[in-house]
Design a protein around this motif. Structure first.
Motif: not given
Ligand code: DGJ
Length: 730
Positions: A327, A357-358, A368, A406, A438, A472, A474, A476, A521, A523-524, A540, A543
């Motif tokens: 990432w 990752d993303d 994306r 991810w 986001r 992973k 996520d 967000n 995960c 966003g942290g 996770w 971040d």
């Molecule tokens: C938020 C995650 O916390 C990051 O580690 C990463 O995966 C991004 N998203 C990707 O968009």
């Protein structure tokens, strides 16, 4: 000797035979007793919650301190464990109900109790019933003796002629009695998660909650500590530690009455969520998981860690995989050759996995390539990755590492094919202005079709690529502008049904793919709850990977989570800190990297390779052993923590000097948890190539007793300096 069988010899006891029996229900661990009693009025009260009594015979004789003894006695502090709305109690109710006819009062009477075994513990189910309305509430308690953890929740069912509205949805109440109470809560923000802060609680209520729906914990975490008679301390004192297991809007309330009694309730935040329950339906409150330690937070954390690994977290006793993530190295900008190079780097580092990752999906104008589009369209991006995910899995295999990927399956960008096709699958009210977070919205997980779609994101990837070794997952965005076309007239149920839908999909994935590790995960650290962690191997934490900030973040999360669930990656955040310092900080948790070789010198790379090998060798201590927090960064300018394997044969001490003051006096670090009789060789490891240890005593053999009483002069006056010291049993 304590005899347990004295309490409720019979597994089940009916109301009719109750009078002849003791009316006491013991919910006990090896260190704590929670004693409930059915009073003369037929209702259920807490008689005792505290350090375990030596004699089980003493439990039934504990008098209920406050009983509503019938006419003439009006007591508003009766410690009723499932007190309901509309009664005479002072404290806020555990359950609030509006009956089908509009009446808001509920009184629950004991009906029966059963006790059964569950792996590692004993489960107590207590049936309570209202006499006027056909409402049944079952209180559940699971007590884990060895780990000193109690898990409680309630099920609510009814057969009224119409809908019952649940206004308050908490697990059974817990009452605590002390001279004073000090709350430590964990709040923060993105990249500053779970900052610990302590305050004295006084008369009234302290509520900590979230109403964000998903990514629920950005601003505060669902756990707390209450120090009794003094702020919670690491190695001494009585402390209650609790957490709410719910992926959605949780709430905990600490309420002190005018007699200084503390009532703890934990459950769902009812804001915009007065749940409508149809006849025949049952509603389960979230679990409240708690422990009462007489020896401070350190012991409580170790107990929770053991409980979590043994009975809660997905593959809690299994091995964890070290990894290299791309990432922060590439962000959205990659192609097959670039990823192949990352995979080679992963192999050279000696980690188990490469984690993509993303940015690997979405096509055409929805590709994306940044965070504004493509989310929801889980088709591989053909321009970036012409050989698809199978090509990447093969490339990873060729490089000699596993492949992980991810996803963020509960979310959608308005700029996506999914949104254009199914705007009705998205939580938002179309008549209102679009409010994104986001650039994305949350899929409506109350809708079974959406649940199927989200499940298929994982399922399709696994069917196409059975060799994927890691996900992973996520999340967000919080829920914004809440409205569900699916819920129609039941909008009040959306927050809860959404959370239940998310959990159902997580469960489905874990059941179909029990062997595949998944990182939670958000966003942290926006998601860190023991409901989700049933289905996830790790989470996770943040971040923020600046090692200085991470020292605090990891100290905080370690209060409730074992190191093997806490992902920590070495990145380029805070390039003032050495790669060694960054790696040593990540090594006290589940180690990973999110950095390219371009950002490291050859020496640093060699250092990292050795650190990975050391971390793997020390897994029995760090991942599966006992953790002892020794020096707090909140109280000093250092941090120190040691881990000891369960058989005490291997141990490791991590010390971090953050920002020591000039000429500051430094105390020896006294280790804990070693075998006092055993002898351990002290060896500083994780040294930069060519560097020699300056640790006094390096290479010497000491008794465990010496190391725990005299300790090591391991802290230094250097800024952002770290030491990793292995203790090898002789
Ligand atoms: C938020 C995650 O916390 C990051 O580690 C990463 O995966 C991004 N998203 C990707 O968009």
């Amino acid at each position: 000797m304590r005899r347990f069988t004295a309490i409720f010899m019979a597994l089940s006891i009916s109301a009719a035979s109750l009078a002849a029996q003791t009316k006491t229900i013991g919910i006990s661990t090896d260190k704590t007793d929670l004693v409930l009693q059915v009073a003369e009025d037929g209702r259920l009260y807490q008689a005792y919650f505290g350090e375990k009594l030596l004699n089980a015979e003493d439990l039934p004789v504990i008098p209920l301190k406050k009983v509503r003894a019938g006419n003439g006695t009006f007591n508003t502090r009766a410690r009723e464990v499932c007190s309901c709305s509309g009664n005479e109690d002072y404290f806020s109710p555990a359950l609030g109900m509006v009956h089908a006819d509009g009446n808001r009062s509920t009184y629950l009477y004991f009906e029966s109790m059963t006790q059964t075994s569950v792996p590692g513990g004993k489960r107590t189910d207590i049936i309570l019933r209202d006499k006027v309305y056909p409402v049944e509430v079952v209180l559940h308690y699971e007590a884990y003796p060895q780990e000193n953890v109690i898990v409680s929740w309630s099920d609510i069912c009814h057969h009224e002629k119409g809908t019952v509205r649940l206004m308050e949805q908490n697990s059974p109440l817990v009452f605590v009695e002390a001279g004073s109470y000090y709350l430590t809560e964990f709040s923060g923000d993105w990249a500053s998660e779970a900052r610990m802060s302590t305050q004295e609680l006084r008369f009234g209520k302290k509520i900590v909650d979230t109403k964000l729906g998903s990514r629920a914990n950005i601003f505060c975490s669902p756990f707390f500590e209450v120090g009794l008679d003094a702020p919670a301390q690491e190695q001494a004192g009585t402390v209650l530690m609790g957490t709410v297991a719910w992926v959605g809007n949780w709430r905990y309330t600490l309420e002190i009455d005018n007699k200084n009694l503390l009532c703890v309730s934990a459950g769902i935040n009812p804001t915009a969520a007065d749940y409508e329950l149809e006849a025949g339906e049952c509603f389960s409150t979230p679990e409240f998981i708690f422990t009462l330690s007489q020896n401070g937070t350190g012991e409580a954390s170790r107990d929770i860690h053991d409980w979590a690994r043994r009975y809660r977290v997905k593959d809690g006793m299994g091995r964890r995989l070290s990894l290299l993530n791309n990432w922060e190295n590439t962000y959205f900008s990659f192609d097959e050759p670039k990823l192949a190079a990352c995979m080679d780097e992963a192999a050279k580092l000696g980690v188990d996995l490469f984690l993509l990752d993303d940015g690997w999906f979405g096509n055409g104008s929805d590709a994306r390539n940044n965070d504004t589009s493509g989310l929801g369209d889980w088709e591989v991006n053909h321009a970036k990755l012409p050989h698809g995910v199978p090509g990447l899995v093969k490339a990873a295999e060729k490089a000699g590492v596993g492949f992980g990927i991810w996803i963020e399956p509960e979310m959608v960008n308005p700029k996506s094919a999914l949104y254009r096709k199914h705007p009705d699958w998205v939580i938002h009210q179309q008549d209102r202005e679009l409010y994104t977070y986001r650039n994305q919205l949350v899929l409506d997980m109350s809708n079974p079709k959406v649940q199927d779609y989200v499940f298929k994101v994982v399922d399709d990837l696994m069917k196409e690529n059975p060799d994927i070794k890691f996900f992973k997952w996520d999340c967000n965005s919080p829920i914004t502008n809440i409205y569900s076309p699916y819920e129609k007239q039941r909008q009040a149920n959306l927050y809860v049904d959404h959370a239940k839908g998310v959990t159902a999909v997580m469960r489905r994935v874990a059941e179909k793919y029990p062997e595949v590790p998944i990182m939670l995960c958000s966003g942290g650290g926006g998601r860190c709850d023991y409901s989700s962690l049933r289905y996830f191997t790790e989470f996770w934490c943040s971040d923020n990977t600046d090692p200085v900030d991470r020292v605090y973040i990891q100290w905080s999360f370690s209060q409730f989570f074992p190191a093997k669930t806490m992902c920590a990656h070495v990145t380029s955040w805070n390039s003032q800190a050495s790669v060694k310092f960054r790696t040593d900080v990540a090594s006290m948790c589940k180690l990973g990297f999110d950095i390219g070789f371009k950002d490291m010198s050859d020496d640093e790379l060699q250092y990292c390779r050795t650190a990975v090998q050391n971390w793997k060798r020390l897994n029995p201590a760090i991942m599966d052993g006992d953790q002892y927090r020794l020096v707090s960064p909140y109280e000093t300018s250092h941090m120190a923590v040691n881990y000891v394997s369960k058989d005490k044969s291997s141990a490791v001490l991590f010390t971090y000097d953050i920002h020591p003051m000039y000429s500051e006096p430094r105390l020896n670090v006294k280790l804990q948890g070693l075998d006092p009789q055993a002898r351990y060789r002290v060896v500083e490891i994780n040294l930069m190539p060519g560097a020699k240890s300056s640790l006094s005593g390096d290479g010497q053999v000491y008794s465990g007793d010496y190391l725990m009483k005299v300790g090591l002069d391991a802290l230094t006056g250097r800024q952002m300096n770290s030491r990793v010291i292995e203790l090898i049993r002789q």
